[in-house]
Motif scaffolding. Structure first.
Motif, PDB file in Angstrom:
ATOM      1  N   GLU A 132      57.225  42.781  20.307  1.00 28.23           N
ATOM      2  CA  GLU A 132      57.206  43.260  21.699  1.00 28.23           C
ATOM      3  C   GLU A 132      58.505  43.944  22.102  1.00 28.23           C
ATOM      4  OE1 GLU A 132      58.415  38.939  23.684  1.00 28.23           O
ATOM      5  OE2 GLU A 132      56.496  39.880  24.161  1.00 28.23           O
ATOM      6  N   SER A 133      59.606  43.590  21.432  1.00 28.23           N
ATOM      7  CA  SER A 133      60.885  44.245  21.689  1.00 28.23           C
ATOM      8  C   SER A 133      61.309  45.103  20.499  1.00 28.23           C
ATOM      9  CB  SER A 133      61.969  43.204  21.984  1.00 28.23           C
ATOM     10  OG  SER A 133      61.637  42.446  23.126  1.00 28.23           O
ATOM     11  N   GLY A 134      60.342  45.481  19.677  1.00 25.92           N
ATOM     12  CA  GLY A 134      60.641  46.273  18.489  1.00 25.92           C
ATOM     13  C   GLY A 134      60.938  47.722  18.826  1.00 25.92           C
ATOM     14  N   VAL A 135      61.380  48.468  17.807  1.00 28.85           N
ATOM     15  CA  VAL A 135      61.817  49.844  18.011  1.00 28.85           C
ATOM     16  C   VAL A 135      61.324  50.712  16.855  1.00 28.85           C
ATOM     17  CG1 VAL A 135      64.034  49.351  16.907  1.00 28.85           C
ATOM     18  CG2 VAL A 135      63.832  51.335  18.391  1.00 28.85           C
ATOM     19  N   ILE A 136      60.967  51.949  17.179  1.00 26.34           N
ATOM     20  CA  ILE A 136      60.604  52.947  16.182  1.00 26.34           C
ATOM     21  C   ILE A 136      61.663  54.038  16.210  1.00 26.34           C
ATOM     22  CG2 ILE A 136      58.878  54.618  15.407  1.00 26.34           C
ATOM     23  CD1 ILE A 136      56.785  52.999  16.976  1.00 26.34           C
ATOM     24  N   THR A 137      62.211  54.387  15.052  1.00 28.96           N
ATOM     25  CA  THR A 137      63.166  55.483  14.959  1.00 28.96           C
ATOM     26  C   THR A 137      62.567  56.589  14.098  1.00 28.96           C
ATOM     27  OG1 THR A 137      64.273  54.635  12.962  1.00 28.96           O
ATOM     28  CG2 THR A 137      65.098  53.866  15.099  1.00 28.96           C
ATOM     29  N   THR A 138      62.816  57.833  14.471  1.00 32.78           N
ATOM     30  CA  THR A 138      62.332  58.958  13.679  1.00 32.78           C
ATOM     31  C   THR A 138      63.211  60.180  13.890  1.00 32.78           C
ATOM     32  OG1 THR A 138      60.447  60.417  13.209  1.00 32.78           O
ATOM     33  CG2 THR A 138      60.703  59.660  15.481  1.00 32.78           C
ATOM     34  N   TYR A 139      63.229  61.033  12.877  1.00 34.01           N
ATOM     35  CA  TYR A 139      63.984  62.284  12.972  1.00 34.01           C
ATOM     36  C   TYR A 139      63.262  63.291  13.858  1.00 34.01           C
ATOM     37  CZ  TYR A 139      60.509  63.939   9.613  1.00 34.01           C
ATOM     38  OH  TYR A 139      59.328  64.258   8.995  1.00 34.01           O
ATOM     39  N   SER A 140      61.961  63.095  14.075  1.00 36.16           N
ATOM     40  CA  SER A 140      61.150  64.089  14.774  1.00 36.16           C
ATOM     41  C   SER A 140      61.390  64.068  16.282  1.00 36.16           C
ATOM     42  CB  SER A 140      59.669  63.847  14.499  1.00 36.16           C
ATOM     43  OG  SER A 140      58.881  64.787  15.213  1.00 36.16           O
ATOM     44  N   VAL A 141      61.517  65.269  16.846  1.00 41.96           N
ATOM     45  CA  VAL A 141      61.568  65.423  18.304  1.00 41.96           C
ATOM     46  C   VAL A 141      60.375  66.245  18.774  1.00 41.96           C
ATOM     47  CG1 VAL A 141      64.079  65.204  18.449  1.00 41.96           C
ATOM     48  CG2 VAL A 141      63.059  67.464  18.113  1.00 41.96           C
ATOM     49  N   ALA A 142      59.376  66.401  17.904  1.00 42.57           N
ATOM     50  CA  ALA A 142      58.205  67.219  18.222  1.00 42.57           C
ATOM     51  C   ALA A 142      57.451  66.646  19.423  1.00 42.57           C
ATOM     52  CB  ALA A 142      57.277  67.294  17.008  1.00 42.57           C
ATOM     53  N   THR A 143      56.982  67.520  20.286  1.00 40.04           N
ATOM     54  CA  THR A 143      56.272  67.085  21.485  1.00 40.04           C
ATOM     55  C   THR A 143      55.035  66.238  21.162  1.00 40.04           C
ATOM     56  OG1 THR A 143      57.067  68.966  22.786  1.00 40.04           O
ATOM     57  CG2 THR A 143      55.067  67.872  23.566  1.00 40.04           C
ATOM     58  N   PRO A 144      54.209  66.583  20.153  1.00 44.50           N
ATOM     59  CA  PRO A 144      53.053  65.721  19.847  1.00 44.50           C
ATOM     60  C   PRO A 144      53.442  64.306  19.436  1.00 44.50           C
ATOM     61  CG  PRO A 144      52.754  67.898  18.883  1.00 44.50           C
ATOM     62  CD  PRO A 144      54.170  67.838  19.376  1.00 44.50           C
ATOM     63  N   VAL A 145      54.574  64.158  18.744  1.00 45.51           N
ATOM     64  CA  VAL A 145      55.039  62.824  18.351  1.00 45.51           C
ATOM     65  C   VAL A 145      55.441  62.034  19.588  1.00 45.51           C
ATOM     66  CG1 VAL A 145      56.798  61.539  17.073  1.00 45.51           C
ATOM     67  CG2 VAL A 145      55.757  63.574  16.057  1.00 45.51           C
ATOM     68  N   ARG A 146      56.222  62.659  20.444  1.00 45.52           N
ATOM     69  CA  ARG A 146      56.653  61.968  21.654  1.00 45.52           C
ATOM     70  C   ARG A 146      55.472  61.727  22.597  1.00 45.52           C
ATOM     71  NH1 ARG A 146      62.679  64.545  23.058  1.00 45.52           N
ATOM     72  NH2 ARG A 146      63.776  63.312  21.463  1.00 45.52           N
ATOM     73  N   CYS A 147      54.492  62.621  22.586  1.00 39.81           N
ATOM     74  CA  CYS A 147      53.288  62.401  23.392  1.00 39.81           C
ATOM     75  C   CYS A 147      52.553  61.150  22.930  1.00 39.81           C
ATOM     76  CB  CYS A 147      52.358  63.608  23.295  1.00 39.81           C
ATOM     77  SG  CYS A 147      52.739  64.943  24.456  1.00 39.81           S
ATOM     78  N   ALA A 148      52.511  60.938  21.629  1.00 36.56           N
ATOM     79  CA  ALA A 148      51.840  59.741  21.102  1.00 36.56           C
ATOM     80  C   ALA A 148      52.529  58.490  21.622  1.00 36.56           C
ATOM     81  CB  ALA A 148      51.849  59.763  19.578  1.00 36.56           C
ATOM     82  N   PHE A 149      53.854  58.466  21.553  1.00 33.01           N
ATOM     83  CA  PHE A 149      54.594  57.313  22.068  1.00 33.01           C
ATOM     84  C   PHE A 149      54.377  57.144  23.567  1.00 33.01           C
ATOM     85  CE2 PHE A 149      57.805  58.352  18.511  1.00 33.01           C
ATOM     86  CZ  PHE A 149      57.142  57.542  17.604  1.00 33.01           C
ATOM     87  N   TYR A 150      54.393  58.260  24.288  1.00 33.05           N
ATOM     88  CA  TYR A 150      54.223  58.219  25.740  1.00 33.05           C
ATOM     89  C   TYR A 150      52.845  57.665  26.114  1.00 33.05           C
ATOM     90  CZ  TYR A 150      53.735  59.971  30.523  1.00 33.05           C
ATOM     91  OH  TYR A 150      53.512  60.077  31.868  1.00 33.05           O
ATOM     92  N   ARG A 151      51.800  58.125  25.436  1.00 34.84           N
ATOM     93  CA  ARG A 151      50.442  57.663  25.723  1.00 34.84           C
ATOM     94  C   ARG A 151      50.250  56.190  25.380  1.00 34.84           C
ATOM     95  NH1 ARG A 151      46.210  62.467  23.955  1.00 34.84           N
ATOM     96  NH2 ARG A 151      46.710  63.892  25.679  1.00 34.84           N
ATOM     97  N   LEU A 152      51.058  55.702  24.461  1.00 32.43           N
ATOM     98  CA  LEU A 152      50.993  54.286  24.107  1.00 32.43           C
ATOM     99  C   LEU A 152      51.798  53.420  25.065  1.00 32.43           C
ATOM    100  CD1 LEU A 152      51.262  54.664  20.235  1.00 32.43           C
ATOM    101  CD2 LEU A 152      49.300  53.741  21.494  1.00 32.43           C
TER     102      LEU A 152
END
Length: 237
Positions: free
Chosen positions: A175-195
């Motif tokens: 619940e307090s975990g973190v995902i790190t990625t090199y990507s700043v692509a809008t579809p990637v961030r949209c996925a995180f945002y929608r979640l």
């Protein structure tokens, strides 16, 4: 594969299959340290290192830089368990002969054991490399604190950047975990945002910005994604 020397002096490989390098030109070691390991451990410190055991999912193992850098910088008095899928078994077997940075010299036993057995355990460090599909492997895991989302780009490896894939990642994320990625692509961030995740970026000027995602509040610069969505449609892969 072609051997490629990166800006920080560390070596990476270029995959003929994906026509991409395993790391950016900025530096294999630099990328692992500043886009994955340090942000992950900074988040873990905020939550008292999750009770003294950090469970990391490294997508995918590749040359092992993320995993090895995590071991090298492991906080004191903390147990470390790393899970990492990798399709290219022959690559993993060859790593005992790969030219790693000198600062990995103390990790030769780790490299050799993983290369031979896909497994390492000594003291408070345990590493498991799974030779197979990451999408199936993650279904067997639970209570992951840090995910290094470091697969080849969505352009050539789309299956590891879809909304369905990220939903499955969040199912096993603490619940307090973190995902790190090199990507700043809008579809990637949209996925995180929608979640429903918060979106951050790392504070290090030594390397280009990446993305950090978590359901928790973290001590990083928050990305104003609401402003982004006023200008573009939120689409995922």
């Amino acid at each position: 594969m072609n051997i490629v020397k990166t800006k920080d002096g560390s070596f990476t490989l270029k995959s003929y299959k994906y026509n991409e390098c395993y790391h950016s030109s900025e530096g294999a070691l630099t990328e692992s340290l500043y886009k994955h390991v340090l942000p992950g451990y900074t988040a873990a410190e905020k939550f008292d290192y999750y009770g003294g055991e950090i469970r990391i999912l490294d997508i995918c193992f590749g040359l092992g830089y993320n995993t090895l850098t995590a071991v090298l910088h492991k906080p004191e008095n903390v147990k470390l368990k790393i899970f990492s899928p990798e399709l290219d078994l022959e690559l993993v077997k060859s790593l005992k002969n790969f030219k790693y940075p000198n600062r990995f010299n103390g990790l030769l036993s780790v490299i050799n054991d993983i290369s031979r057995n896909l497994y390492y355990k000594c003291g408070d460090v345990e590493i498991e490399v799974f030779p197979g599909d990451a999408r199936e492997y993650i279904k067997k895991l639970s209570d992951i604190h840090i995910v290094y989302q470091d697969a080849f780009s969505p352009k050539v490896n789309k299956e590891l950047w879809t909304m369905e894939y990220f939903k499955n990642i969040t199912k096993i994320l603490h619940e307090s975990g973190v995902i790190t990625t090199y990507s700043v692509a809008t579809p990637v961030r949209c996925a995180f945002y929608r979640l429903g995740m918060n979106i951050y970026t790392h504070p290090y000027d030594i390397i280009r910005k990446g993305t950090i995602a978590s359901f928790a509040k973290l001590p990083f610069d928050k990305v104003d994604f609401e402003e982004k969505l006023r200008r573009v449609e939120c689409r995922t892969y």
